[in-house]
Scaffold this motif. Sequence first.
Motif, PDB file in Angstrom:
ATOM      1  N   SER A 143      -3.461  -1.000  -5.383  1.00  0.00           N
ATOM      2  CA  SER A 143      -3.503  -1.885  -4.211  1.00  0.00           C
ATOM      3  C   SER A 143      -4.871  -2.498  -3.963  1.00  0.00           C
ATOM      4  CB  SER A 143      -3.093  -1.103  -2.963  1.00  0.00           C
ATOM      5  OG  SER A 143      -1.781  -0.640  -3.104  1.00  0.00           O
ATOM      6  N   TYR A 145      -4.531   2.085   8.848  1.00  0.00           N
ATOM      7  CA  TYR A 145      -5.394   3.099   8.243  1.00  0.00           C
ATOM      8  C   TYR A 145      -6.319   2.517   7.167  1.00  0.00           C
ATOM      9  CZ  TYR A 145      -6.599   7.714   6.249  1.00  0.00           C
ATOM     10  OH  TYR A 145      -7.261   8.819   5.771  1.00  0.00           O
ATOM     11  N   PRO A 146      -5.774   1.739   6.201  1.00  0.00           N
ATOM     12  CA  PRO A 146      -6.673   1.199   5.166  1.00  0.00           C
ATOM     13  C   PRO A 146      -7.743   0.250   5.732  1.00  0.00           C
ATOM     14  CG  PRO A 146      -4.382   1.038   4.451  1.00  0.00           C
ATOM     15  CD  PRO A 146      -4.359   1.393   5.913  1.00  0.00           C
ATOM     16  N   ASN A 202       0.435   2.559   8.127  1.00  0.00           N
ATOM     17  CA  ASN A 202       0.235   2.049   6.767  1.00  0.00           C
ATOM     18  C   ASN A 202      -0.634   0.789   6.760  1.00  0.00           C
ATOM     19  OD1 ASN A 202       2.611   2.202   3.999  1.00  0.00           O
ATOM     20  ND2 ASN A 202       0.466   1.675   3.948  1.00  0.00           N
ATOM     21  N   ASP A 259      -8.277  -3.238  -2.177  1.00  0.00           N
ATOM     22  CA  ASP A 259      -9.251  -2.236  -1.721  1.00  0.00           C
ATOM     23  C   ASP A 259      -8.899  -0.857  -2.286  1.00  0.00           C
ATOM     24  OD1 ASP A 259     -10.418  -4.311  -0.312  1.00  0.00           O
ATOM     25  OD2 ASP A 259      -9.566  -3.710   1.619  1.00  0.00           O
ATOM     26  N   TYR A 307      -8.153   2.747  -3.469  1.00  0.00           N
ATOM     27  CA  TYR A 307      -8.409   4.036  -2.841  1.00  0.00           C
ATOM     28  C   TYR A 307      -8.146   5.103  -3.882  1.00  0.00           C
ATOM     29  CZ  TYR A 307      -7.048   8.151  -0.014  1.00  0.00           C
ATOM     30  OH  TYR A 307      -6.918   9.407   0.515  1.00  0.00           O
ATOM     31  N   LEU A 316     -13.584   4.472  -2.027  1.00  0.00           N
ATOM     32  CA  LEU A 316     -12.957   3.212  -1.606  1.00  0.00           C
ATOM     33  C   LEU A 316     -13.757   2.068  -2.211  1.00  0.00           C
ATOM     34  CD1 LEU A 316     -12.733   4.008   2.212  1.00  0.00           C
ATOM     35  CD2 LEU A 316     -10.784   3.860   0.685  1.00  0.00           C
ATOM     36  N   GLN A 374       0.857  -1.200   0.000  1.00  0.00           N
ATOM     37  CA  GLN A 374       0.000   0.000   0.000  1.00  0.00           C
ATOM     38  C   GLN A 374       0.888   1.244   0.000  1.00  0.00           C
ATOM     39  OE1 GLN A 374      -3.545   0.344   0.463  1.00  0.00           O
ATOM     40  NE2 GLN A 374      -4.105  -1.803   0.669  1.00  0.00           N
ATOM     41  N   MET A 383      -3.807   9.219   4.703  1.00  0.00           N
ATOM     42  CA  MET A 383      -2.893   8.301   5.391  1.00  0.00           C
ATOM     43  C   MET A 383      -1.478   8.884   5.507  1.00  0.00           C
ATOM     44  SD  MET A 383      -2.139   4.318   4.555  1.00  0.00           S
ATOM     45  CE  MET A 383      -1.214   4.503   3.037  1.00  0.00           C
ATOM     46  N   ARG A 437      -3.196   4.389  -3.858  1.00  0.00           N
ATOM     47  CA  ARG A 437      -2.206   3.528  -3.215  1.00  0.00           C
ATOM     48  C   ARG A 437      -1.849   2.438  -4.194  1.00  0.00           C
ATOM     49  NH1 ARG A 437      -6.068   3.359   1.944  1.00  0.00           N
ATOM     50  NH2 ARG A 437      -5.837   5.556   2.505  1.00  0.00           N
ATOM     51  N   GLU A 469     -10.518   2.494   7.590  1.00  0.00           N
ATOM     52  CA  GLU A 469     -11.372   3.236   6.654  1.00  0.00           C
ATOM     53  C   GLU A 469     -12.690   2.523   6.402  1.00  0.00           C
ATOM     54  OE1 GLU A 469      -8.461   3.463   3.473  1.00  0.00           O
ATOM     55  OE2 GLU A 469      -8.797   5.616   3.341  1.00  0.00           O
ATOM     56  N   TRP A 470     -12.711   1.224   6.604  1.00  0.00           N
ATOM     57  CA  TRP A 470     -13.929   0.439   6.319  1.00  0.00           C
ATOM     58  C   TRP A 470     -14.841   0.296   7.519  1.00  0.00           C
ATOM     59  CZ3 TRP A 470     -15.744  -0.603   1.650  1.00  0.00           C
ATOM     60  CH2 TRP A 470     -14.870  -0.433   0.579  1.00  0.00           C
TER      61      TRP A 470
END
Lengths: 266, 306
Positions: A229, B300-301, B297, A231, A233, A183, A64, B270, A113, B304-305
């Motif tokens: 990446s 955060y992803p 890193n 999911d 973004y 997303l 990511q 991020m 990402r 977000e969900w």
Amino acid sequence: MPTRPLMWIASAILISLSHSPVVFAEASEALWPVVKEAFFAGKNIEPADFIRLEGPRRAESGAQVPVTLTIDKAPDAPDAIKKVYLIVDANPIPLAAIYHFTPLNGKAQISTRIRMETDSYIHAVGETADGKLYMTALPIRAAGGCGGLVDSDEAAIRATAGKMKVNLEEPIKFGEPNPATLLIKHPMFTGLQRDLASGGYRPAFYIQKVELTYNGKPVMHVDLGVGTSEDPYLRFFYRPDAPGVMDIKATDNEGKEFTHQVEVKG
Amino acid sequence: MTPMLQNVLLILVMALATPAWAEPLPVKEVAAGVYVHQGAHEDLDAGYHGDICNIGFVVGSKGVAVIDSGGTLDVGRRLREAIRKITDLPILYVINTHVHPDHIFGNAAFREDNPVYVGHAKLPEAMERRKESYMRNNMAWLGEAFAGSEMIKPTRTVDGTLELDLGGRTLQLTAWPPAHTHADLTVLDRATATLWTGDLLFVERTPSMDGDTLNWIKLIPQLKALPAARAIPGHGTPTEQWQAAFDNQQRYFQVLLDDLRAAIKKGVPMEKAMETAAAGEKAHWVLFDNVNRRNVNLLYPLLEWE
């Protein structure tokens, strides 16, 4: 997409990697001439300051890697950049995405990402309506974002794949570029990851295209590659002239469509 | 050929035929029969020398159990030399607390002892998943110093709990649900009430995340309730104040999560959150900038969900 040359560079790079004793050399400038010919055979690409790339000098995670692409030129200028290729030179499959901008973006900037398999230059190549090419490059140190092994819980993966979430930054300013974040839940399987259960490679499974409209008018679309990446973004800009609805349609490489709608209120 | 020259040659040949002598690692007896070597706080990156975590062994009347083997074959060999300085008893078990390269790549040093290699039921799979990238990364970081290091999978796995009898003392191994990694194992030496936490507990060094951090947080009360008088963390100084050490770790996790959730809510990207999230914790931890950024890193992803 020129798929055959891409396969060819993928194998050329894999072979060169497997023969090099130190895989983590600094980002190499040597790959670009090969990659460039695969995507833009025989064409001239001019280095340009108005295309900017930002990213970490050294990525915290190759899976990511946050990068921001900015075009310092209005998307409704006569010589506007209409599309930008984002390419990771040293990835086995170098294309991360192609972003297609329109004047309704208001501002041509994308944060996303990406995956990076090893230290590499990333290139952003912008194309005008009449086919002129401009580029900028940024070296990033990174490791291990493309291969490895994946879970193969097919049912669980497919149950959530394609879910979307949109965050609009408020207050909305009509007539101006507004930032928004999209997303998409999706594994973005690269086709280079081994499947623990079967021992073979997990076939590529990824979002291939994202189309965005506002009140029925196209704002932008993105051709995604597996260099984007898991999911996906996307932070982007849109310029609404009045309250309305933003529609997003995402299509995966198996042809399945996912849609999402957001209301933009005053 | 003179007899003297013959002797010199003979000595040379013998020297080449015997495995290289390894300098014993310094170890400390933190409880009766429980020995720890404390690694240096180096990042897993350029400048890493393969000796950064706590590794060690427990000696019973029948034999020895090794708990984590270090980041290279050489570190494993030096640990073995340290054992041999203390006891000639057989090395019965080599236990890996989890999959991370600094804890497992010394395993091959004990092959000649023919031990039972022990790990979490999910450890073999975790090793298989990471084999390629771990071999590549460690070669790049360590070069020649990584020579001969191998990934050796457990020959006995733990699902739930397992007791190992070392003669006069029993080790109780517990396999945990996903936390620091997807295959964390703790080892409790009942005789001295010493708990080897693996990387479920970090002391001094910034806790690094890999498995399921939200679940890790949920497990901390259970970990704190284990009947131990002291803990040997995965990294940092062994301590009798181990429950307070878990509290410190918990505080860092909570501050980081709170900051990240607030950042996501406010639309702070991020990249920016890497600079700011949990900044108030920086003074409390070693290697904070590097490890905290990686934690952001990773987290955060996911957040977000939510």
